[in-house]
Structure formats: C-alpha cells, structure tokens
Design a protein around this motif. Structure first.
Motif, PDB file in Angstrom:
ATOM      1  N   LYS A 133      16.900  -0.252  21.994  1.00 28.77           N
ATOM      2  CA  LYS A 133      17.182   1.185  22.135  1.00 28.77           C
ATOM      3  C   LYS A 133      17.004   1.929  20.802  1.00 28.77           C
ATOM      4  O   LYS A 133      16.588   3.081  20.779  1.00 28.77           O
ATOM      5  N   ALA A 134      17.338   1.275  19.695  1.00 31.16           N
ATOM      6  CA  ALA A 134      17.294   1.952  18.396  1.00 31.16           C
ATOM      7  C   ALA A 134      15.874   2.067  17.848  1.00 31.16           C
ATOM      8  O   ALA A 134      15.637   2.762  16.868  1.00 31.16           O
ATOM      9  N   VAL A 135      14.922   1.384  18.491  1.00 31.05           N
ATOM     10  CA  VAL A 135      13.559   1.341  17.983  1.00 31.05           C
ATOM     11  C   VAL A 135      12.725   2.451  18.634  1.00 31.05           C
ATOM     12  O   VAL A 135      12.836   2.691  19.831  1.00 31.05           O
ATOM     13  N   LEU A 136      11.917   3.126  17.836  1.00 33.38           N
ATOM     14  CA  LEU A 136      11.013   4.138  18.371  1.00 33.38           C
ATOM     15  C   LEU A 136      10.058   3.508  19.384  1.00 33.38           C
ATOM     16  O   LEU A 136       9.568   2.409  19.156  1.00 33.38           O
ATOM     17  N   SER A 151       8.637 -12.733  22.864  1.00 33.04           N
ATOM     18  CA  SER A 151       9.129 -11.431  22.415  1.00 33.04           C
ATOM     19  C   SER A 151       9.234 -11.434  20.898  1.00 33.04           C
ATOM     20  O   SER A 151       9.172 -12.489  20.265  1.00 33.04           O
ATOM     21  N   ASN A 152       9.388 -10.262  20.342  1.00 37.36           N
ATOM     22  CA  ASN A 152       9.665 -10.125  18.920  1.00 37.36           C
ATOM     23  C   ASN A 152      11.133  -9.717  18.795  1.00 37.36           C
ATOM     24  O   ASN A 152      11.469  -8.546  18.989  1.00 37.36           O
ATOM     25  N   PRO A 153      12.019 -10.679  18.498  1.00 36.38           N
ATOM     26  CA  PRO A 153      13.458 -10.400  18.562  1.00 36.38           C
ATOM     27  C   PRO A 153      13.924  -9.347  17.567  1.00 36.38           C
ATOM     28  O   PRO A 153      15.028  -8.830  17.695  1.00 36.38           O
ATOM     29  N   VAL A 154      13.089  -9.017  16.584  1.00 34.90           N
ATOM     30  CA  VAL A 154      13.479  -7.985  15.624  1.00 34.90           C
ATOM     31  C   VAL A 154      13.505  -6.606  16.296  1.00 34.90           C
ATOM     32  O   VAL A 154      14.398  -5.798  16.050  1.00 34.90           O
ATOM     33  N   HIS A 199      10.656   4.253  28.913  1.00 35.78           N
ATOM     34  CA  HIS A 199      10.616   3.071  28.063  1.00 35.78           C
ATOM     35  C   HIS A 199       9.629   2.084  28.644  1.00 35.78           C
ATOM     36  O   HIS A 199       9.649   1.821  29.843  1.00 35.78           O
ATOM     37  N   ILE A 200       8.788   1.533  27.777  1.00 40.12           N
ATOM     38  CA  ILE A 200       7.754   0.627  28.276  1.00 40.12           C
ATOM     39  C   ILE A 200       7.898  -0.740  27.657  1.00 40.12           C
ATOM     40  O   ILE A 200       8.029  -0.885  26.435  1.00 40.12           O
ATOM     41  N   GLY A 201       7.914  -1.732  28.503  1.00 39.96           N
ATOM     42  CA  GLY A 201       8.043  -3.095  28.026  1.00 39.96           C
ATOM     43  C   GLY A 201       7.053  -4.004  28.735  1.00 39.96           C
ATOM     44  O   GLY A 201       6.087  -3.544  29.332  1.00 39.96           O
ATOM     45  N   LYS A 202       7.325  -5.300  28.656  1.00 41.09           N
ATOM     46  CA  LYS A 202       6.443  -6.273  29.295  1.00 41.09           C
ATOM     47  C   LYS A 202       7.170  -6.993  30.407  1.00 41.09           C
ATOM     48  O   LYS A 202       8.378  -7.166  30.373  1.00 41.09           O
ATOM     49  N   TYR A 203       6.392  -7.407  31.387  1.00 39.34           N
ATOM     50  CA  TYR A 203       6.936  -8.180  32.502  1.00 39.34           C
ATOM     51  C   TYR A 203       6.089  -9.429  32.640  1.00 39.34           C
ATOM     52  O   TYR A 203       4.866  -9.339  32.713  1.00 39.34           O
ATOM     53  N   MET A 204       6.710 -10.590  32.616  1.00 36.54           N
ATOM     54  CA  MET A 204       5.946 -11.841  32.712  1.00 36.54           C
ATOM     55  C   MET A 204       6.485 -12.733  33.819  1.00 36.54           C
ATOM     56  O   MET A 204       7.697 -12.799  34.030  1.00 36.54           O
TER      57      MET A 204
END
Lengths: 80, 80
Positions: free
Chosen positions: A11-14, A67-70, A37-42
């Motif tokens: 949430k805090a990430v642009l 994923s990139n946990p950062v 919000h756009i993410g990935k679905y696998m």
C-alpha cells in the motif's frame, strides 16, 4: 494440487501502472472509478500430496522468486 | 464497492512468461512444479451503489481496456 498466487504492490508503494489505468478509464468516461491497484496472478500446478509441505515450499518460492518482498505483498490458496 | 479482476491467458495461447517461471523454479530445485500460468490481478474501487449497473460497466471495462479478449480471459468479483 493447484496453487493460486496473488502478488500486489504494498500500500505504501507508488503504483504507476494502477495510476495510468485509472487515468485511462477516467478518460474513457468511467467516472465511477477510484483507486486502481495492479498486481500479478499466478496458477501453479504442484505434483505434491502433503499439503503442509506444499504450503511451506510455496511460501519459499513466493519469497525467493515470485514476488519482490521489498515492494510487494503476496498471498496464496492451495486447492485439491 | 471494490472489484477484483483476474485476467489470464487463454489455455490455447502460448504463455512464455509462465514457461520461463516454471524453468526458473525447476532450476532452483523445485521439482514438484508443473505448469505455470501467469496473469494479472487488479483491484478497482468503484463509487457506485447499483450492483447490476456496476457489473455491466466492469464487464465493458474489462473487454475494452483491462484485457485483450483475443488472447486473454477475464473474470471479476464485486464486493461491498
């Protein structure tokens, strides 16, 4: 069994991709659209029988490579 | 209300990204991994009150801009 994995930006990430899609939708006249919000679905097929072991392995895979946990969060469901 | 949208490559379409991820996972020793399919996951906030109208509008958005109906399938859930 089959794993469904959802990777979303924290949430805090642009989220420039989400902002771009929101702007595009507004431009097309969809005024009701708010935040996007756009993410990935696998979907991953797993040749495994032990649910607990499969969960542990999936969690490791998500953390190491999927994923990139950062900057991203992930969650998954295991079926079958 | 909030919409969750899943866009996945059609089964008949080659999914090079999925193949690449499957190969990477095998290379890291995750031998249990079978087919991998990679798609998109979107969350959209909608300022709407009429569920039926929102569904219709979402379907139109998915078809026009959020997916490529030639090579991708989509489905969505509406919450709240």
């Amino acid at each position: 069994m089959k794993a469904k994995i959802y990777v979303t930006p924290k949430k805090a990430v642009l989220d420039p991709q989400g902002k771009a899609v929101a702007n595009a939708l507004h431009g097309l006249g969809y005024a009701a659209v708010g935040d996007v919000h756009i993410g990935k679905y696998m979907e991953i097929e797993l040749k495994a029988t032990d649910q607990a072991a499969a969960k542990k392995q999936l969690d490791e895979m998500c953390h190491r490579i999927l994923s990139n946990p950062v900057i991203e969060d992930y969650r998954f469901e295991l079926e079958g």
